[in-house]
Design a protein around this motif. Structure first.
Motif, PDB file in Angstrom:
ATOM      1  N   MET A  62      -0.998  31.997  -2.321  1.00 16.31           N
ATOM      2  CA  MET A  62      -0.283  30.762  -1.888  1.00 16.31           C
ATOM      3  C   MET A  62       0.534  30.524  -3.327  1.00 16.31           C
ATOM      4  O   MET A  62       1.625  30.054  -3.342  1.00 16.31           O
ATOM      5  N   THR A  63       0.137  30.751  -4.564  1.00 13.32           N
ATOM      6  CA  THR A  63       0.511  30.730  -5.785  1.00 13.32           C
ATOM      7  C   THR A  63       1.924  31.107  -5.921  1.00 13.32           C
ATOM      8  O   THR A  63       2.840  30.695  -6.617  1.00 13.32           O
ATOM      9  N   GLU A  64       2.185  32.561  -5.252  1.00 12.93           N
ATOM     10  CA  GLU A  64       3.379  32.933  -5.506  1.00 12.93           C
ATOM     11  C   GLU A  64       4.354  32.168  -4.728  1.00 12.93           C
ATOM     12  O   GLU A  64       5.499  32.239  -4.977  1.00 12.93           O
ATOM     13  N   LEU A  65       4.162  31.668  -3.381  1.00 14.32           N
ATOM     14  CA  LEU A  65       5.067  30.920  -2.901  1.00 14.32           C
ATOM     15  C   LEU A  65       5.553  29.581  -3.583  1.00 14.32           C
ATOM     16  O   LEU A  65       6.617  29.236  -3.739  1.00 14.32           O
ATOM     17  N   MET A  77       7.769  30.630  -6.294  1.00 11.39           N
ATOM     18  CA  MET A  77       9.418  30.630  -6.033  1.00 11.39           C
ATOM     19  C   MET A  77       9.839  29.404  -5.380  1.00 11.39           C
ATOM     20  O   MET A  77      11.206  29.497  -4.860  1.00 11.39           O
ATOM     21  N   GLY A  78       9.083  28.355  -5.415  1.00 14.90           N
ATOM     22  CA  GLY A  78       9.683  27.119  -5.261  1.00 14.90           C
ATOM     23  C   GLY A  78       9.725  26.570  -3.803  1.00 14.90           C
ATOM     24  O   GLY A  78      10.340  25.405  -3.618  1.00 14.90           O
ATOM     25  N   VAL A  79       9.058  27.322  -2.872  1.00 13.57           N
ATOM     26  CA  VAL A  79       9.235  27.017  -1.510  1.00 13.57           C
ATOM     27  C   VAL A  79       8.147  25.556  -1.239  1.00 13.57           C
ATOM     28  O   VAL A  79       8.447  24.772  -0.746  1.00 13.57           O
ATOM     29  N   TYR A  80       6.981  25.804  -2.056  1.00 16.06           N
ATOM     30  CA  TYR A  80       6.072  24.615  -2.214  1.00 16.06           C
ATOM     31  C   TYR A  80       5.693  24.177  -3.653  1.00 16.06           C
ATOM     32  O   TYR A  80       6.020  25.096  -4.656  1.00 16.06           O
ATOM     33  N   SER A  81       5.560  22.970  -3.684  1.00 15.58           N
ATOM     34  CA  SER A  81       5.394  22.439  -5.138  1.00 15.58           C
ATOM     35  C   SER A  81       3.983  22.441  -5.449  1.00 15.58           C
ATOM     36  O   SER A  81       3.769  22.768  -6.678  1.00 15.58           O
ATOM     37  N   HIS A  82       3.045  22.607  -4.703  1.00 12.27           N
ATOM     38  CA  HIS A  82       1.727  22.730  -5.002  1.00 12.27           C
ATOM     39  C   HIS A  82       1.043  23.362  -3.907  1.00 12.27           C
ATOM     40  O   HIS A  82       1.647  23.128  -2.688  1.00 12.27           O
ATOM     41  N   SER A  83      -0.309  23.674  -4.023  1.00 17.36           N
ATOM     42  CA  SER A  83      -1.070  24.197  -2.680  1.00 17.36           C
ATOM     43  C   SER A  83      -1.712  23.093  -1.921  1.00 17.36           C
ATOM     44  O   SER A  83      -2.364  22.432  -2.283  1.00 17.36           O
ATOM     45  N   ILE A  84      -0.910  23.186  -0.656  1.00 14.72           N
ATOM     46  CA  ILE A  84      -1.644  22.403   0.237  1.00 14.72           C
ATOM     47  C   ILE A  84      -2.996  22.838   0.799  1.00 14.72           C
ATOM     48  O   ILE A  84      -3.765  22.316   1.360  1.00 14.72           O
ATOM     49  N   ILE A  85      -3.142  24.279   0.646  1.00 18.54           N
ATOM     50  CA  ILE A  85      -4.554  24.852   0.887  1.00 18.54           C
ATOM     51  C   ILE A  85      -5.672  24.065   0.217  1.00 18.54           C
ATOM     52  O   ILE A  85      -6.673  23.585   0.814  1.00 18.54           O
ATOM     53  N   VAL A 136      -3.886  17.537   6.487  1.00 16.91           N
ATOM     54  CA  VAL A 136      -3.016  16.883   5.289  1.00 16.91           C
ATOM     55  C   VAL A 136      -1.641  17.230   5.679  1.00 16.91           C
ATOM     56  O   VAL A 136      -1.263  18.228   5.920  1.00 16.91           O
ATOM     57  N   THR A 137      -0.688  16.036   5.479  1.00 18.31           N
ATOM     58  CA  THR A 137       0.686  16.319   5.865  1.00 18.31           C
ATOM     59  C   THR A 137       1.536  15.732   4.707  1.00 18.31           C
ATOM     60  O   THR A 137       1.099  14.535   4.026  1.00 18.31           O
ATOM     61  N   ARG A 138       2.159  16.293   4.079  1.00 14.34           N
ATOM     62  CA  ARG A 138       3.324  15.864   3.165  1.00 14.34           C
ATOM     63  C   ARG A 138       4.765  16.447   3.274  1.00 14.34           C
ATOM     64  O   ARG A 138       4.761  17.341   3.966  1.00 14.34           O
ATOM     65  N   VAL A 139       5.559  15.830   2.458  1.00 11.04           N
ATOM     66  CA  VAL A 139       6.980  16.324   2.368  1.00 11.04           C
ATOM     67  C   VAL A 139       7.263  17.057   1.054  1.00 11.04           C
ATOM     68  O   VAL A 139       6.679  16.749   0.106  1.00 11.04           O
ATOM     69  N   GLU A 140       7.780  18.612   1.337  1.00 13.74           N
ATOM     70  CA  GLU A 140       8.038  19.129   0.218  1.00 13.74           C
ATOM     71  C   GLU A 140       9.604  19.343  -0.321  1.00 13.74           C
ATOM     72  O   GLU A 140      10.485  19.658   0.783  1.00 13.74           O
ATOM     73  N   ASN A 141       9.817  19.023  -1.246  1.00 13.79           N
ATOM     74  CA  ASN A 141      11.262  19.135  -1.849  1.00 13.79           C
ATOM     75  C   ASN A 141      12.402  18.314  -1.122  1.00 13.79           C
ATOM     76  O   ASN A 141      13.562  18.566  -0.877  1.00 13.79           O
ATOM     77  N   LEU A 182       8.804  19.175   6.089  1.00 11.34           N
ATOM     78  CA  LEU A 182       7.625  18.538   6.400  1.00 11.34           C
ATOM     79  C   LEU A 182       6.573  19.507   6.557  1.00 11.34           C
ATOM     80  O   LEU A 182       6.424  20.642   7.508  1.00 11.34           O
ATOM     81  N   VAL A 183       5.475  19.554   5.809  1.00  9.06           N
ATOM     82  CA  VAL A 183       4.475  20.414   5.880  1.00  9.06           C
ATOM     83  C   VAL A 183       3.206  19.704   6.166  1.00  9.06           C
ATOM     84  O   VAL A 183       2.746  18.851   5.783  1.00  9.06           O
ATOM     85  N   THR A 184       2.443  20.435   7.056  1.00  9.38           N
ATOM     86  CA  THR A 184       1.029  20.284   7.671  1.00  9.38           C
ATOM     87  C   THR A 184       0.180  21.164   7.560  1.00  9.38           C
ATOM     88  O   THR A 184       0.434  22.286   8.050  1.00  9.38           O
ATOM     89  N   GLY A 185      -0.974  20.837   6.933  1.00  4.88           N
ATOM     90  CA  GLY A 185      -2.238  21.877   6.684  1.00  4.88           C
ATOM     91  C   GLY A 185      -3.207  21.415   7.665  1.00  4.88           C
ATOM     92  O   GLY A 185      -3.804  20.375   7.503  1.00  4.88           O
ATOM     93  N   ASN A 186      -3.709  22.500   8.362  1.00  4.39           N
ATOM     94  CA  ASN A 186      -4.879  21.984   9.264  1.00  4.39           C
ATOM     95  C   ASN A 186      -6.213  23.083   9.093  1.00  4.39           C
ATOM     96  O   ASN A 186      -5.762  24.284   9.095  1.00  4.39           O
ATOM     97  N   PRO A 187      -7.438  22.412   8.994  1.00  4.00           N
ATOM     98  CA  PRO A 187      -8.364  23.339   8.672  1.00  4.00           C
ATOM     99  C   PRO A 187      -8.897  23.766   9.955  1.00  4.00           C
ATOM    100  O   PRO A 187      -8.857  23.471  11.139  1.00  4.00           O
ATOM    101  N   VAL A 188      -9.538  25.156   9.886  1.00  5.74           N
ATOM    102  CA  VAL A 188     -10.057  25.852  11.055  1.00  5.74           C
ATOM    103  C   VAL A 188     -11.735  26.069  10.474  1.00  5.74           C
ATOM    104  O   VAL A 188     -11.914  26.825   9.421  1.00  5.74           O
ATOM    105  N   ARG A 189     -12.447  25.685  11.277  1.00  9.45           N
ATOM    106  CA  ARG A 189     -13.972  25.816  11.003  1.00  9.45           C
ATOM    107  C   ARG A 189     -14.734  26.783  11.853  1.00  9.45           C
ATOM    108  O   ARG A 189     -14.198  27.003  12.859  1.00  9.45           O
TER     109      ARG A 189
END
Length: 703
Positions: free
Chosen positions: A292-295, A298-306, A316-321, A325-332
């Protein structure tokens, strides 16, 4: 078991110089088959047996020589702590036994050894039978004549024949041989052969291994082992379905308009769909397996939503740049540990353009999705008290689930005993009124002069004998719940107009009262009468008919849904076994009679029949002989009475059919005359066919 456990202890031995008569008296008095002979020092020198004395005859006793003249000098002595098998392998019929000091302590009769070894062998055979009965695979063995010699408990389930019936019978009387008899002749081995056995409403698939049984190099029988793989076949089909589902999910992910990114908990990218490539401009193949750090670089993400999802343990949901609109959902996993993160990315420009439409669509989607989930949950949940297997009843149950979501009046039609009240309770229990009362009123059981007071209630002092405080009617008692008007077709014509007013106005006026009381009641009605004919004859009001006949629901009679008979029988059987604390089996032929009977009393008659048979039948099984005679006189046949599953020469098939028919008729009726009447042929025909079958090697015992 040791020698000392079965030997006969003795304290006396013979001396070589003692007379034979003394030896005979000692053997007789001690009840042994022989006595050891020792010298003055106690050393074993010989053995005198009862057989040797008998062989000498009366002359031996009259001459009375010394023991040394008849004793056996070749003595095989046994030790007390030796196993009894040592005695069986030695020559002779009786042996002296020595203790650990080398002294003679007893004698052992070989006949006792044989009895003990036989008991042990019987015990081993019993253990083998127990082991075979505990095996889940069916095992059937036959001798060279095709007679069943081994038949375990699992085989009973496969053939639907008890062991007591199968043992000692020819294989063809228990199950279609399917080639097992051929192994007695050719001695070949066949492994992993699929075999499908068709029962009524149930087809089972078995994997069979068949081989011949040899003894001293000669074929003396054959054995077949059956493994039920029906569930495995079903699992295989389900696995194929899962594979197809995975392919469909793959297509769904790729067809998603939103970008989807799947990573592990360390941020390694497992998959990115085409929409993610479209939104970010980065090829999916390029980032497959990247971090994820490579993205982020590249400027796609400002920091790791993971990392944010792992830390928060939730979505977790936040706005990038200001664009995404980016949403991260955990899978257990099953232990609750986060193993994957699903990242959803959407272009905010497109989102803003579709915002109003999306909100409206989402509102509708959530509402309909909730209703769909609720409906599916109800359809997939076993209904208490409802036992069914037929497509017709499945349609009824699905209809009740839909009707439970609304408050429409339902008219349940059907013959007496089909379960109209059960369906009414089901609608109530699945409705929003399930926490309210469910009141049942049998309109045909209440006298006409009490109908109004029972249904609408009465005020204090309304009539002589009335309760001082007054009484609430059935409509008031069912407030915020459901009122089930059973047998509504039996309502008197004069009362129908009063009921119609209550249904229209949704309020009741107690007898002797002056102020109507509002009610919130759902009406379910039922009848086994033809209301349309009653309308034509003026016995039922047309306006009331159209008021209650909002949604008609017709329950088919039991004779039209025979797929439900066997499940219902099993359900009633379990109910009465639990109620009366005993267990009974039902013979397969009884099910045939049940399936061919027309059941005018429907489910209620079947319920009563099972209880009657369970409490009156003697013995552990309900057989055809326990059934009442009217089941045979009035039943109708909708299934073929003969089912051919194999292929054989037609001449042989006719012989087998005639043999089985005559065998069953003679067994059931006992005489050729009665059997002929049952088979609807002349007695001479029965006698002629019996004679022909006897010439072919079949025998029948008739009176």
């Amino acid at each position: 078991m040791l020698i000392k456990d079965i030997m006969t202890p003795i304290e006396l031995t013979l001396l070589p110089e003692q007379p034979v008569a003394t030896a005979w008296r000692m053997i007789r008095d001690l009840g042994v088959m022989g006595l050891p002979v020792t010298d003055r020092n106690g050393t074993l020198v010989g053995m005198v047996t009862r057989d040797s004395l008998i062989e000498g005859g009366p002359e031996l006793l009259s001459e009375n020589p010394a023991v040394v003249s008849i004793m056996n000098n070749r003595v095989f002595a046994l030790r007390e702590d030796s196993p009894i098998t040592d005695a069986w392998s030695m020559h002779g019929t009786v042996f002296p036994v020595l203790n650990d000091k080398g002294e003679t302590s007893g004698v052992l009769d070989k006949g006792i050894v044989a009895a003990e070894l036989l008991n042990k062998a019987n015990g081993i055979m019993l253990q083998i039978d127990t082991i075979l009965d505990s095996v889940s695979n069916g095992i059937i063995a036959i001798n060279k004549d095709g007679i069943i010699s081994l038949y375990n408990r699992a085989a009973e389930k496969i053939t639907r024949r008890p062991k007591s019936y199968a043992m000692g019978r020819h294989l063809s009387e228990v199950i279609i041989p399917q080639g097992l008899l051929d192994f007695v002749n050719n001695g070949k081995e066949q492994t992993e052969c699929k075999l499908t056995v068709a029962f009524k409403n149930d087809n089972r698939t078995y994997l069979t291994n068949r081989n011949s049984i040899r003894e001293n190099g000669k074929i003396v029988g054959a054995v077949a082992i059956f493994q039920d793989i029906s569930e495995l076949e079903q699992i295989s089909e389900e696995l194929d379905s899962v594979k197809q589902l995975n392919r469909k999910l793959e297509l769904i992910i790729e067809s998603s308009y939103d970008g989807i990114l799947l990573t592990d908990r360390d941020g390694t990218i497992i998959k990115a769909n085409r929409a993610h490539e479209r939104i970010t401009g980065i090829p999916s193949a390029q980032i497959q397996g990247a971090q994820m750090t490579e993205l982020i670089k590249m400027g796609v993400y400002s920091h790791s939503i993971i990392d944010e999802v792992i830390k928060a343990g939730e979505s977790v949901t936040r706005v990038e740049n200001n664009h995404y609109l980016v949403t991260g959902n955990p899978v257990r996993d099953l232990d609750g540990k986060i193993t994957r993160v699903v990242v959803n990315i959407r272009d905010l420009t497109e989102l803003n353009n579709l915002k109003e439409q999306l909100e409206y669509t989402r509102e509708l989607s959530e509402r309909y999705q909730g209703e769909l989930v609720q409906l599916r949950s109800k359809l997939n949940t076993p209904q208490d008290g409802i036992v069914y297997n037929s497509p017709k009843m499945r349609e009824i149950i699905e209809a009740t689930s839909r009707l439970a979501t609304v408050d429409s009046t339902v008219l349940i039609l059907g013959e007496s005993g089909v379960g109209k009240e059960v369906i009414a309770k089901l609608i109530h229990n699945e409705s929003k009124r399930q926490n309210g009362p469910f009141i049942t009123v049998n309109c045909g059981a209440i006298p006409e002069n009490l109908l109004e007071s029972e249904l609408f209630g009465y005020e204090r002092g309304a009539f002589t004998g009335a309760n001082r405080e007054g009484k609430a009617g059935m409509f008031e008692l069912a407030n915020n719940g459901t009122l089930f008007l059973d047998e509504i077709g039996d309502l008197p014509l004069g009362f129908q107009v009063k009921l119609l007013r209550v249904l229209q106005e949704r309020e009741v006026l107690r007898v002797g009262g002056s102020k109507p009381r509002p009610i919130n009641v759902r009406i379910l009605a039922a009848t086994n009468r033809n209301l349309e004919e009653m309308l034509e004859e003026g016995e039922f009001r047309e306006d009331l008919y159209f008021r209650i006949n909002v949604v008609p629901l017709t329950i088919p009679p039991l004779r039209e849904r025979k797929e439900d008979i066997i499940p219902l029988v099993q359900s009633f059987k379990k109910k009465y076994e639990l109620k009366y604390s005993f267990n009974k089996n039902i013979n397969a032929r009884v099910y045939d009679i049940f399936l061919n009977y027309h059941w005018p009393g429907n489910v209620r008659e079947l319920d009563n029949m099972i209880e009657r048979l369970m409490v009156t039948t003697q013995g552990p099984e309900v057989g055809v002989e326990d059934l009442p005679s009217y089941l045979f006189e009035n039943h109708i046949r909708t299934e073929p009475e003969i089912c051919v599953r194999g292929v054989m020469p037609m001449k042989n098939a006719v012989i087998q059919l005639e043999r089985q028919l005559l065998h069953n008729a003679i067994k059931e009726y006992g005489s050729a005359n009665k059997a002929a009447r049952a088979l609807k042929v002349n007695q001479s025909t029965v006698v002629r066919k019996l004679s022909r079958l006897k010439d072919l090697g079949y025998d029948f015992k008739i009176q």
